[in-house]
Scaffold this motif. Structure first.
Motif, PDB file in Angstrom:
ATOM      1  N   PHE A  41     -28.362 -55.556  55.775  1.00 24.52           N
ATOM      2  CA  PHE A  41     -28.796 -56.561  54.810  1.00 24.52           C
ATOM      3  C   PHE A  41     -28.328 -57.944  55.286  1.00 24.52           C
ATOM      4  N   HIS A  42     -29.129 -58.957  55.009  1.00 21.80           N
ATOM      5  CA  HIS A  42     -28.824 -60.313  55.436  1.00 21.80           C
ATOM      6  C   HIS A  42     -28.187 -61.094  54.286  1.00 21.80           C
ATOM      7  N   LEU A  43     -27.071 -61.750  54.570  1.00 23.39           N
ATOM      8  CA  LEU A  43     -26.358 -62.526  53.568  1.00 23.39           C
ATOM      9  C   LEU A  43     -27.051 -63.865  53.343  1.00 23.39           C
ATOM     10  N   LEU A  44     -27.364 -64.159  52.086  1.00 25.05           N
ATOM     11  CA  LEU A  44     -27.955 -65.434  51.692  1.00 25.05           C
ATOM     12  C   LEU A  44     -26.910 -66.283  50.985  1.00 25.05           C
ATOM     13  N   ASN A  45     -27.180 -67.574  50.907  1.00 22.76           N
ATOM     14  CA  ASN A  45     -26.336 -68.492  50.154  1.00 22.76           C
ATOM     15  C   ASN A  45     -27.199 -69.140  49.084  1.00 22.76           C
ATOM     16  N   GLU A  46     -26.723 -69.135  47.837  1.00 25.74           N
ATOM     17  CA  GLU A  46     -27.514 -69.721  46.760  1.00 25.74           C
ATOM     18  C   GLU A  46     -27.718 -71.226  46.942  1.00 25.74           C
ATOM     19  N   ASN A  47     -26.888 -71.865  47.758  1.00 24.06           N
ATOM     20  CA  ASN A  47     -27.010 -73.299  47.981  1.00 24.06           C
ATOM     21  C   ASN A  47     -28.053 -73.654  49.039  1.00 24.06           C
ATOM     22  N   ASP A  48     -28.515 -72.655  49.798  1.00 29.21           N
ATOM     23  CA  ASP A  48     -29.451 -72.907  50.888  1.00 29.21           C
ATOM     24  C   ASP A  48     -30.877 -72.532  50.495  1.00 29.21           C
ATOM     25  N   GLU A  49     -31.839 -73.027  51.285  1.00 30.85           N
ATOM     26  CA  GLU A  49     -33.215 -72.557  51.144  1.00 30.85           C
ATOM     27  C   GLU A  49     -33.310 -71.150  51.721  1.00 30.85           C
ATOM     28  N   TRP A  50     -34.130 -70.335  51.089  1.00 32.46           N
ATOM     29  CA  TRP A  50     -34.286 -68.958  51.546  1.00 32.46           C
ATOM     30  C   TRP A  50     -35.574 -68.807  52.339  1.00 32.46           C
ATOM     31  N   ASP A  51     -35.511 -67.957  53.335  1.00 38.12           N
ATOM     32  CA  ASP A  51     -36.691 -67.590  54.115  1.00 38.12           C
ATOM     33  C   ASP A  51     -36.800 -66.070  54.078  1.00 38.12           C
ATOM     34  N   LEU A  52     -37.625 -65.558  53.183  1.00 41.23           N
ATOM     35  CA  LEU A  52     -37.725 -64.118  52.943  1.00 41.23           C
ATOM     36  C   LEU A  52     -39.054 -63.582  53.450  1.00 41.23           C
ATOM     37  N   LYS A  53     -39.042 -62.313  53.831  1.00 37.57           N
ATOM     38  CA  LYS A  53     -40.252 -61.677  54.348  1.00 37.57           C
ATOM     39  C   LYS A  53     -40.386 -60.271  53.773  1.00 37.57           C
ATOM     40  N   PRO A  54     -41.610 -59.795  53.538  1.00 34.52           N
ATOM     41  CA  PRO A  54     -41.811 -58.403  53.123  1.00 34.52           C
ATOM     42  C   PRO A  54     -41.156 -57.456  54.127  1.00 34.52           C
ATOM     43  N   GLY A  55     -40.502 -56.432  53.621  1.00 34.68           N
ATOM     44  CA  GLY A  55     -39.767 -55.504  54.472  1.00 34.68           C
ATOM     45  C   GLY A  55     -38.332 -55.925  54.728  1.00 34.68           C
ATOM     46  N   GLY A  56     -37.971 -57.133  54.292  1.00 38.55           N
ATOM     47  CA  GLY A  56     -36.622 -57.623  54.520  1.00 38.55           C
ATOM     48  C   GLY A  56     -35.633 -57.142  53.472  1.00 38.55           C
ATOM     49  N   ARG A  57     -34.350 -57.171  53.834  1.00 39.32           N
ATOM     50  CA  ARG A  57     -33.267 -56.750  52.939  1.00 39.32           C
ATOM     51  C   ARG A  57     -32.225 -57.860  52.897  1.00 39.32           C
ATOM     52  N   TYR A  58     -31.861 -58.284  51.690  1.00 42.16           N
ATOM     53  CA  TYR A  58     -31.037 -59.478  51.530  1.00 42.16           C
ATOM     54  C   TYR A  58     -30.030 -59.294  50.386  1.00 42.16           C
ATOM     55  N   PHE A  59     -29.026 -60.182  50.334  1.00 46.61           N
ATOM     56  CA  PHE A  59     -28.110 -60.209  49.196  1.00 46.61           C
ATOM     57  C   PHE A  59     -27.369 -61.535  49.163  1.00 46.61           C
ATOM     58  N   PHE A  60     -26.797 -61.844  48.001  1.00 49.71           N
ATOM     59  CA  PHE A  60     -25.907 -62.990  47.867  1.00 49.71           C
ATOM     60  C   PHE A  60     -24.812 -62.641  46.873  1.00 49.71           C
ATOM     61  N   THR A  61     -23.712 -63.386  46.944  1.00 53.37           N
ATOM     62  CA  THR A  61     -22.613 -63.205  45.998  1.00 53.37           C
ATOM     63  C   THR A  61     -22.406 -64.499  45.228  1.00 53.37           C
ATOM     64  N   ARG A  62     -21.828 -64.376  44.050  1.00 61.29           N
ATOM     65  CA  ARG A  62     -21.468 -65.541  43.247  1.00 61.29           C
ATOM     66  C   ARG A  62     -20.039 -65.340  42.755  1.00 61.29           C
ATOM     67  N   ASN A  63     -19.186 -66.310  43.082  1.00 60.90           N
ATOM     68  CA  ASN A  63     -17.777 -66.265  42.682  1.00 60.90           C
ATOM     69  C   ASN A  63     -17.026 -65.109  43.347  1.00 60.90           C
ATOM     70  N   MET A  64     -17.628 -64.447  44.312  1.00 52.40           N
ATOM     71  CA  MET A  64     -17.083 -63.244  44.938  1.00 52.40           C
ATOM     72  C   MET A  64     -16.701 -62.188  43.907  1.00 52.40           C
ATOM     73  N   SER A  65     -17.383 -62.215  42.752  1.00 52.65           N
ATOM     74  CA  SER A  65     -17.170 -61.166  41.754  1.00 52.65           C
ATOM     75  C   SER A  65     -18.506 -60.692  41.178  1.00 52.65           C
ATOM     76  N   CYS A  66     -19.598 -61.286  41.622  1.00 51.09           N
ATOM     77  CA  CYS A  66     -20.958 -60.928  41.205  1.00 51.09           C
ATOM     78  C   CYS A  66     -21.816 -60.840  42.461  1.00 51.09           C
ATOM     79  N   LEU A  67     -22.684 -59.851  42.509  1.00 51.64           N
ATOM     80  CA  LEU A  67     -23.502 -59.636  43.703  1.00 51.64           C
ATOM     81  C   LEU A  67     -24.901 -59.216  43.311  1.00 51.64           C
ATOM     82  N   VAL A  68     -25.909 -59.769  43.992  1.00 50.28           N
ATOM     83  CA  VAL A  68     -27.304 -59.361  43.824  1.00 50.28           C
ATOM     84  C   VAL A  68     -27.856 -59.030  45.204  1.00 50.28           C
TER      85      VAL A  68
END
Length: 532
Positions: free
Chosen positions: A102-129
């Protein structure tokens, strides 16, 4: 004859034997000692194994506790033993997602997503999507989500924790959530959480810390000083009686006076700060901020005569979090797993559920809705029509996964007689007419249909009419996002105790049910027509 031979092995060498005849070069005492050691070694080979604490010494890879697929119970124990706090649980989930591609995203950055891709981000290092996009995804298609929470009831250090009473260095704490606080007495406790370190270049570093050594203790009062405790009950004052001991005072009067003076000036004991700095290999002056939980040091393990139970802290709700995490990872681990998927598979692990979810990292924040909107917008490379995100949410489905109240054999009257979930009998679907749970007849049917296709058991729970009902993040997300929701969970005992219990079989059943949800829900949902 085999039984006789086995019994013979268990017989200790008789005291009257003459080992000197067998071992002429040894004294009688030495020979007897050797024979006795051989007997003990044979006995150990025939005895039961001790409680199992992790996959490495418990459940071999590829083994199973239910059905033919590999068990995840050993991996869950490892996850529990790593995840003393919500920060550690999130960090460990992050590590496993990265290892799975899975590729780590940052909520502060622009995202570049593609079908078939796998991604995640954390918030406060206590919440994860985290999410995996089906290769056949089109704008307006739905999200299939499993949501859980990373926090558990615990004690947390107060901003000013240093206290000095009757020669003891004490640590002031505040209660977090609705814990069974009497279970925290007489336990080997320590501290874990996060610190902010001041770097030499003027920047600040976020770092997790876990002190594995038993550091704290909350002693109970001797029965000789509280003669009626067994009759009247143990009713500690949470402000004055629930203060852990850290150390004893320094011996000489001048040192004692100096210690009191330091306490009055410092937010935390200098001794505690020294322990933290030693663990972090930094100077005390480099520690800019701390956010620490009090934690039990006893490892999570298997228990029961057949090793059929999991004994652990924080099962509520790290067991659900880990089952969801593994189900997502394993449902899209190969290149072909997402080739025919039209939806987006997602997990959302929130913090602060135990205190109402009203925080930037809790389910009360628009974290999940914002992620859905950003994902939909990022994948809309061509015109997708009016109301794409609204249509996507209407086609979405949320599994709110939180632990459930298993029936207690000593308190049967606390459950409604037809809704008594048992351990080892599968996921519990939670119902409440007053919407304390978000389950409806439609959402329960769809989730049970997934189980039916895959031959997995389910149970139902409804609280007695004369008792209050707990709640989950299900109603919060159902009303806040507008998503169809079912509330479910693994049955457990001792909920909110420092040491909880659930069934080993239920963990594997939950994992299979969640994985099946990702793999088959789309085909089931398209057969149902409600609002047309």
């Amino acid at each position: 004859m085999a039984a006789i031979a086995r019994l013979h092995l268990l017989q200790p060498p008789p005291a009257a034997a003459k080992p000197s005849l067998l071992l002429p070069k040894l004294s009688r005492s030495s020979a007897f000692s050797i024979a006795n050691n051989i007997y003990k070694a044979r006995l150990r080979k025939l005895s039961f194994t001790p409680p199992l604490c992790s996959q490495s010494d418990s459940i071999p890879l590829g083994s199973s506790t239910s059905g033919s697929s590999p068990s995840i119970v050993g991996d869950l124990l490892d996850y529990l033993n790593e995840s003393w706090t919500q920060f550690h649980a999130t960090a460990e989930a992050k590590r496993q997602l990265i290892a799975a591609g899975f590729h780590l995203l940052n909520e502060n950055d622009e995202w570049d997503l593609k079908p078939g891709g796998r991604y995640f981000f954390t918030r406060n290092m206590s919440c994860l999507v985290a999410f995996a996009i089906g290769e056949k995804y089109r704008g307006g298609n739905g999200f299939h989500v499993i949501a859980a929470h990373t926090d558990s009831p615990c004690l947390k250090l107060k901003p000013k924790s240093a206290s000095f009473k009757s020669g003891y260095l004490m640590v002031n704490v505040q209660t977090y959530g609705g814990g069974l606080w009497h279970t925290w007495f007489d336990r080997d406790l320590s501290l874990a959480g996060r610190v902010i370190l001041r770097e030499k270049d003027g920047t600040f570093l976020h770092k997790l810390i876990k002190l594995k050594k038993p550091l704290l203790r909350i002693p109970t009062l001797a029965i000789h000083l509280d003669r009626t405790v067994n009759k009247d009950g143990f009713k500690p004052n949470l402000e004055t009686h629930l203060i852990p001991l850290l150390a004893t005072k320094l011996e000489d009067t001048s040192s004692e006076s100096k210690e009191k003076s330091n306490i009055s000036k410092a937010a935390h004991h200098p001794l505690l700060m020294q322990v933290l700095s030693d663990e972090l290999s930094c100077g005390i002056e480099d520690i800019a901020s701390i956010e620490l939980n009090v934690c039990d040091t006893q490892p999570s393990c298997l228990g029961g005569a057949n090793n059929e139970f999991i004994f652990s802290g924080r099962l509520d709700n790290l067991a659900s979090s880990y089952c969801a995490l593994r189900a997502l990872i394993d449902s899209c681990e190969t290149t072909g797993d997402l080739s025919n998927e039209h939806a987006i598979r997602m997990i959302a692990l929130f913090d602060n559920e135990e205190v109402g979810s009203d925080s930037v990292q809790g389910a009360g924040a628009p974290t999940m809705f914002q992620a859905m909107r950003r994902i939909g917008g990022c994948l809309a490379h061509e015109y997708v029509g009016e109301g794409a995100i609204e249509r996507a949410i209407r086609q979405s489905f949320l599994v709110s996964a939180d632990m459930a109240h298993g029936v207690h054999p000593n308190f049967l009257e606390k459950h409604e007689e037809h809704h008594r979930p048992e351990l080892q009998k599968g996921l519990v679907i939670k119902h409440n007419a007053n919407q304390r749970y978000a389950t409806t007849g439609v959402t329960a049917f769809l989730f049970k249909e997934v189980a039916k296709i895959h031959n997995l058991p389910t149970q139902d729970f409804a609280v007695r009419n004369d008792m209050g009902c707990g709640s989950t993040i299900g109603p919060i997300l159902a009303s806040g996002v507008g998503i169809r929701t079912v509330d479910c969970g693994i049955a457990q005992l001792s909920m909110h105790s420092i040491r909880e219990i659930c069934g080993k079989e239920d963990v594997d059943i939950a994992y299979k049910h969640f994985k099946a949800f990702y793999q088959t829900f789309s085909s089931i949902d398209r057969k149902l027509n409600v609002d047309q």
